[in-house]
Design a protein around this motif. Structure first.
Motif, mmCIF file in Angstrom:
data_model
loop_
_atom_site.group_PDB
_atom_site.id
_atom_site.type_symbol
_atom_site.label_atom_id
_atom_site.label_comp_id
_atom_site.label_asym_id
_atom_site.label_seq_id
_atom_site.Cartn_x
_atom_site.Cartn_y
_atom_site.Cartn_z
ATOM 1 N N MET A 181 0.804 -1.214 0.000
ATOM 2 C CA MET A 181 0.000 0.000 0.000
ATOM 3 C C MET A 181 0.841 1.270 0.000
ATOM 4 S SD MET A 181 -3.265 -0.986 2.341
ATOM 5 C CE MET A 181 -4.207 0.417 1.773
ATOM 6 N N ASN A 182 2.126 1.167 0.296
ATOM 7 C CA ASN A 182 2.965 2.362 0.389
ATOM 8 C C ASN A 182 4.058 2.430 -0.665
ATOM 9 O OD1 ASN A 182 1.896 3.853 2.744
ATOM 10 N ND2 ASN A 182 2.264 1.887 3.729
ATOM 11 N N ILE A 183 3.926 1.668 -1.722
ATOM 12 C CA ILE A 183 4.924 1.704 -2.803
ATOM 13 C C ILE A 183 4.943 3.075 -3.471
ATOM 14 C CG2 ILE A 183 5.442 0.808 -5.097
ATOM 15 C CD1 ILE A 183 4.612 -1.943 -3.997
ATOM 16 N N SER A 184 3.790 3.623 -3.775
ATOM 17 C CA SER A 184 3.732 4.938 -4.433
ATOM 18 C C SER A 184 4.349 6.016 -3.549
ATOM 19 C CB SER A 184 2.290 5.296 -4.775
ATOM 20 O OG SER A 184 1.754 4.352 -5.651
ATOM 21 N N TRP A 185 4.099 5.946 -2.257
ATOM 22 C CA TRP A 185 4.644 6.925 -1.319
ATOM 23 C C TRP A 185 6.171 6.828 -1.293
ATOM 24 C CZ3 TRP A 185 7.211 6.284 3.471
ATOM 25 C CH2 TRP A 185 7.386 7.462 4.197
ATOM 26 N N THR A 186 6.694 5.608 -1.268
ATOM 27 C CA THR A 186 8.138 5.415 -1.246
ATOM 28 C C THR A 186 8.783 5.912 -2.538
ATOM 29 O OG1 THR A 186 7.835 3.488 0.161
ATOM 30 C CG2 THR A 186 9.960 3.711 -0.926
ATOM 31 N N LEU A 187 8.168 5.583 -3.668
ATOM 32 C CA LEU A 187 8.738 6.004 -4.955
ATOM 33 C C LEU A 187 8.636 7.513 -5.175
ATOM 34 C CD1 LEU A 187 7.568 3.151 -7.343
ATOM 35 C CD2 LEU A 187 9.829 3.500 -6.345
#
Length: 135
Positions: free
Chosen positions: A57-63
């Motif tokens: 769920m937090n891949i976009s936030w990390t990228l």
């Protein structure tokens, strides 16, 4: 003009959906390993499922921290989510195998992997049914 969407860190949604997927996995473990110490395998699976759901769920936030052109590509994000789901499936399959047990059925493992993969996309629909304090 439309406002750009900014990726946000999703902690509470990850806990809610990860917990729900963990309970589903616990049900699958009970069905597949009944009478074989399934409760210890099942209880250890819930935090692992929450962990993998948090990552998914937090891949976009990390990228969003990397200002590279390919990090905004949806295919890259889907690919990373697929890798996370496959790693989660391998972890589920290996957990019972290491303990010397029969293990979960592939269909159950695949369902958990798919749920981890679609968790970020399912959250907007699930959130509509929850009170505002949990969103």
């Amino acid at each position: 003009m439309a406002e750009p969407v900014i990726a946000a860190l999703m902690i509470i949604p990850s806990l809610i959906i990860g917990g729900a997927i963990g309970i589903i996995e616990l049900i699958f473990v009970h069905a597949d390993e009944a009478g074989m110490g399934w409760i210890m395998h099942g209880l250890h699976a819930i935090p692992a499922t929450i962990f993998f759901t948090f990552i998914s769920m937090n891949i976009s936030w990390t990228l969003s921290f990397f200002n590279l052109p390919f990090t905004k590509n949806i295919m890259v994000i889907l690919g990373i989510r697929a890798v996370v789901a496959i790693i989660a499936m391998l972890k589920i399959s290996a957990a019972a195998a290491i303990a010397g047990r029969v293990g979960e059925k592939f269909v159950h493992t695949f369902i958990i992997g798919v749920l981890i993969f679609v968790a970020p996309y399912a959250w907007p629909f699930i959130a509509t049914f929850l009170p505002k304090s949990l969103k």
